[in-house]
Write a protein that holds these residues in place. Structure first.
Motif, PDB file in Angstrom:
ATOM      1  N   SER A   9      32.004  27.798  53.530  1.00 13.20           N
ATOM      2  CA  SER A   9      32.737  26.592  53.111  1.00 13.20           C
ATOM      3  C   SER A   9      34.228  26.749  53.391  1.00 13.20           C
ATOM      4  O   SER A   9      34.880  25.797  53.839  1.00 13.20           O
ATOM      5  CB  SER A   9      32.527  26.326  51.620  1.00 13.20           C
ATOM      6  OG  SER A   9      31.222  25.855  51.404  1.00 13.20           O
ATOM      7  N   THR A  10      34.743  27.925  53.138  1.00 10.18           N
ATOM      8  CA  THR A  10      36.157  28.197  53.424  1.00 10.18           C
ATOM      9  C   THR A  10      36.444  27.930  54.899  1.00 10.18           C
ATOM     10  O   THR A  10      37.426  27.270  55.249  1.00 10.18           O
ATOM     11  CB  THR A  10      36.495  29.657  53.092  1.00 10.18           C
ATOM     12  OG1 THR A  10      36.301  29.863  51.702  1.00 10.18           O
ATOM     13  CG2 THR A  10      37.924  29.992  53.462  1.00 10.18           C
ATOM     14  N   GLY A  16      31.889  32.702  52.833  1.00  8.97           N
ATOM     15  CA  GLY A  16      33.026  32.159  53.560  1.00  8.97           C
ATOM     16  C   GLY A  16      32.724  30.931  54.394  1.00  8.97           C
ATOM     17  O   GLY A  16      33.619  30.403  55.054  1.00  8.97           O
ATOM     18  N   TYR A  32      43.092  34.359  50.556  1.00 13.81           N
ATOM     19  CA  TYR A  32      43.491  33.734  49.295  1.00 13.81           C
ATOM     20  C   TYR A  32      44.367  34.768  48.607  1.00 13.81           C
ATOM     21  O   TYR A  32      43.857  35.734  48.035  1.00 13.81           O
ATOM     22  CB  TYR A  32      42.278  33.410  48.425  1.00 13.81           C
ATOM     23  CG  TYR A  32      41.405  32.300  48.983  1.00 13.81           C
ATOM     24  CD1 TYR A  32      41.898  31.010  49.142  1.00 13.81           C
ATOM     25  CD2 TYR A  32      40.084  32.545  49.332  1.00 13.81           C
ATOM     26  CE1 TYR A  32      41.096  29.997  49.637  1.00 13.81           C
ATOM     27  CE2 TYR A  32      39.278  31.537  49.830  1.00 13.81           C
ATOM     28  CZ  TYR A  32      39.792  30.264  49.979  1.00 13.81           C
ATOM     29  OH  TYR A  32      38.998  29.265  50.470  1.00 13.81           O
ATOM     30  N   ALA A  86      39.248  36.255  52.867  1.00 12.10           N
ATOM     31  CA  ALA A  86      37.963  35.561  52.716  1.00 12.10           C
ATOM     32  C   ALA A  86      37.230  35.437  54.050  1.00 12.10           C
ATOM     33  O   ALA A  86      36.005  35.396  54.095  1.00 12.10           O
ATOM     34  CB  ALA A  86      38.185  34.180  52.119  1.00 12.10           C
ATOM     35  N   CYS A  98      46.606  30.012  49.863  1.00 10.47           N
ATOM     36  CA  CYS A  98      45.639  30.126  50.959  1.00 10.47           C
ATOM     37  C   CYS A  98      46.387  30.162  52.293  1.00 10.47           C
ATOM     38  O   CYS A  98      47.240  29.325  52.572  1.00 10.47           O
ATOM     39  CB  CYS A  98      44.663  28.965  50.942  1.00 10.47           C
ATOM     40  SG  CYS A  98      43.452  29.088  52.246  1.00 10.47           S
ATOM     41  N   ARG A 135      36.387  24.248  55.682  1.00  4.26           N
ATOM     42  CA  ARG A 135      37.557  23.550  55.170  1.00  4.26           C
ATOM     43  C   ARG A 135      38.802  23.836  56.008  1.00  4.26           C
ATOM     44  O   ARG A 135      39.775  23.070  55.943  1.00  4.26           O
ATOM     45  CB  ARG A 135      37.782  23.906  53.708  1.00  4.26           C
ATOM     46  CG  ARG A 135      36.673  23.363  52.804  1.00  4.26           C
ATOM     47  CD  ARG A 135      36.674  24.064  51.464  1.00  4.26           C
ATOM     48  NE  ARG A 135      37.916  23.792  50.737  1.00  4.26           N
ATOM     49  CZ  ARG A 135      38.060  22.792  49.893  1.00  4.26           C
ATOM     50  NH1 ARG A 135      37.060  21.991  49.644  1.00  4.26           N
ATOM     51  NH2 ARG A 135      39.201  22.604  49.278  1.00  4.26           N
ATOM     52  N   CYS A 136      38.789  24.917  56.772  1.00  8.18           N
ATOM     53  CA  CYS A 136      39.911  25.178  57.680  1.00  8.18           C
ATOM     54  C   CYS A 136      39.968  24.141  58.792  1.00  8.18           C
ATOM     55  O   CYS A 136      41.011  23.905  59.390  1.00  8.18           O
ATOM     56  CB  CYS A 136      39.752  26.538  58.363  1.00  8.18           C
ATOM     57  SG  CYS A 136      39.967  27.901  57.253  1.00  8.18           S
ATOM     58  N   VAL A 171      41.318  34.168  57.090  1.00  5.25           N
ATOM     59  CA  VAL A 171      41.784  33.357  55.966  1.00  5.25           C
ATOM     60  C   VAL A 171      41.965  34.259  54.753  1.00  5.25           C
ATOM     61  O   VAL A 171      41.106  35.102  54.466  1.00  5.25           O
ATOM     62  CB  VAL A 171      40.792  32.223  55.633  1.00  5.25           C
ATOM     63  CG1 VAL A 171      41.309  31.392  54.462  1.00  5.25           C
ATOM     64  CG2 VAL A 171      40.563  31.330  56.846  1.00  5.25           C
ATOM     65  N   ASN A 178      42.155  23.387  53.235  1.00  2.69           N
ATOM     66  CA  ASN A 178      42.661  24.547  52.504  1.00  2.69           C
ATOM     67  C   ASN A 178      44.160  24.457  52.220  1.00  2.69           C
ATOM     68  O   ASN A 178      44.675  25.209  51.405  1.00  2.69           O
ATOM     69  CB  ASN A 178      42.366  25.830  53.279  1.00  2.69           C
ATOM     70  CG  ASN A 178      40.894  26.190  53.226  1.00  2.69           C
ATOM     71  OD1 ASN A 178      40.223  25.880  52.250  1.00  2.69           O
ATOM     72  ND2 ASN A 178      40.400  26.805  54.270  1.00  2.69           N
TER      73      ASN A 178
END
Lengths: 233, 290
Positions: B82-83, B80, B52, B57, B98, B86-87, B50, B92
């Motif tokens: 939470s990132t 990372g 940004y 990230a 993103c 969220r994927c 991922v 995202n």
């Protein structure tokens, strides 16, 4: 994985863990002294030294309770995980074994007083000395292995227990033969057997300490013949 | 120990003897230690990266989330987790710049496929956030909103039933059944969070993502939510991001440790908290300098 108990973000936590470890090792030193004194009291027919061993038992019990309390506090305050948790668990388990070793030393001291009072030819003393030396070495080596987080030394010491058990069985057989030949000796020899039994138990407890070294360092619980859980080394 | 390592190609390989494996652990590689995969995976993620903008990230993360399993994701801030979470339902997408690469599937179907409509996807993969965020509507409407827009319920009676069931499963029904018409924002923090969980399950999702669902709650409300997670596991697949390690230890079956955008270790929760295999995991969960 290497053991580092001095790298917590909380310095107080470092100190807490260091302190229960030190307390346990100090208790170990005291207990080792008790075993040595009890055996010496017997060999030298020294009732006074045996009395001293009996008096010191109270101190060891107190230390076990203090250690348990400190470990409980650490769990309550810090919720230790991973190696920290294993440290706390192993220290309390070892404290329990040390306290039992202290009990066995007291039993030997009591027998030393009884045998000294009777005062006649020391049958079985050679075996006692032999096994006593072996288990005292096991105990010292086990505590050393804990101090140095040394799994290899712990495993080596652990296997010594088999020899002690074998020597114990041989000695028991010999003494039984002797009692059959000379029934008047039975009450005396039974006291000697009790001493051998206590020493053999000390060997078992030293073995337990070694198992806790493995648990602390490797996270493998190898008690009750589960050495296979330890794949490394 | 039954450990599996993940090689660069994202395939499982039977591990070397443990001693060799431990020495091979290198903090700078993206190798994940432990068991990132499972047999009955509900969601499969392979080689996920991922970005940004220019910043990466997430680095090459592969992980399965199994059916009826709670997977906890832990790690320091900015690691990372939470990132990554969220994927899993394309949250995202709303962030400009993103970019998500890699293979992410739900029941074998790609999540990031061209034809995938995110609205039904998010109905299947629901989400509960850190701060309770009820709609400024009545308690009833909060729960009924999803089923209405997804066309799950057509008649009022059906809707009533869904609302009651969802609130019951979220453990909130008895506390709110007499005031369903009052605003959801008037509830306590813990109740609001359970309302959000009821709202998430009202659309019958298959997966529930939770992003620090208890960090704004007191210990009693937290215990209620954890109890709820445990019950929900029977019917749902759950992925939870948490900063509370005790919470991860209590609610999850597997725990994943993230560090600087990499997945360092995934293992049975029991193993992670008593005998972690990676020194970074050990350092994090025991509160050492990492």
């Amino acid at each position: 994985m290497e053991m580092h108990f001095d790298q917590h973000i909380s310095r107080q936590f470092n100190e807490d863990l260091e302190s229960i470890k030190t307390e346990m090792l100090e208790m170990g030193g005291l207990v080792a002294r008790q075993v040595a004194d009890a055996v010496d009291a017997l060999s030298n027919a020294d009732s006074e030294l045996a009395e001293k061993v009996l008096r010191a038992e109270e101190e060891i019990d107190k230390r076990e309770m203090a250690l348990d309390e400190h470990a409980t506090l650490i769990i309550a305050k810090r919720q230790p995980a991973a190696s920290d948790l294993r440290m706390v668990m192993s220290v309390t388990r070892i404290a329990r074994d040390l306290e039992r070793i202290g009990d066995e030393a007291s039993k030997v001291a009591k027998m030393a007083i009884a045998l000294t009072d009777e005062g006649s030819s020391p049958r079985g003393y050679t075996e006692i000395r032999h096994i006593a030396n072996a288990v005292r070495k096991m105990l010292n080596d086990a505590l050393d292995a804990y101090t140095r987080f040394d799994v290899i030394a712990a495993m080596r010491t652990l296997t010594e227990d088999e020899k002690v058990d074998m020597d114990y069985r041989t000695a028991v057989r010999e003494l039984i033969t002797y009692m059959m030949e000379d029934p008047r000796s039975i009450s005396r020899v039974i006291n000697v057997l009790w001493i051998l039994r206590s020493l053999e138990r000390i060997g078992d407890h030293a073995k337990n300490i070694c198992e806790q070294v493995v648990y602390l360092v490797e996270g493998a619980d190898i008690r009750h013949g589960h050495e296979d859980k330890l794949k490394t080394k | 120990m039954d450990t599996m390592t993940l090689d660069a190609a994202g395939q499982t390989a039977a591990s070397q003897p443990e001693s060799a494996e431990r020495e091979a652990v290198d903090t700078n590689t993206s190798k994940t230690v432990g068991k990132p995969f499972c047999d009955d995976a509900k969601m499969r993620m392979r080689n996920v990266n991922v970005f940004y903008g220019e910043t990466q990230a997430i680095h090459d993360i592969s992980l399965d989330i199994g059916c009826n399993e709670v997977v906890a994701m832990i790690g320091p801030s900015g690691c990372g987790k939470s990132t990554f979470l969220r994927c899993l339902n394309r949250m995202n997408d709303t962030i400009e710049d993103c970019r998500v690469e890699g293979e992410l599937t739900l029941d074998g179907e790609p999540i990031y496929g061209q034809k995938v409509d995110v609205v039904p996807l998010r109905a299947r993969v629901g989400m509960v956030f850190q701060k309770p965020n009820p709609f400024p509507k009545s308690i009833y409407e909060n729960v009924a909103y999803g089923p209405k827009i997804h066309g799950i319920a057509r008649r009022r009676a059906e809707l009533d039933e869904i609302v009651e069931n969802s609130l019951r499963r979220a453990g909130l029904w008895n506390e709110v059944k007499d005031r369903l018409d009052q605003p959801g924002t008037g509830l306590s923090g813990g109740q609001q969070q359970r309302l959000c969980i009821a709202r998430a399950i009202a659309v019958s999702p298959e997966v529930i993502l939770m992003d620090e669902p208890c960090s704004a709650l007191d210990p009693i409300a937290t215990a209620r939510i954890e109890e709820l997670i445990n019950e929900l596991r029977e019917n749902y697949t759950i992925a939870i991001v948490t900063h509370s390690m005790q919470q991860a230890a209590r609610v999850s079956q597997r725990t994943a440790y993230f560090h600087l955008g990499r997945l360092v270790e995934v293992n049975d929760t029991e193993t992670v908290f008593t005998n972690p295999q990676h020194e970074l995991t050990e350092a994090y969960i025991t509160g050492r300098f990492g």
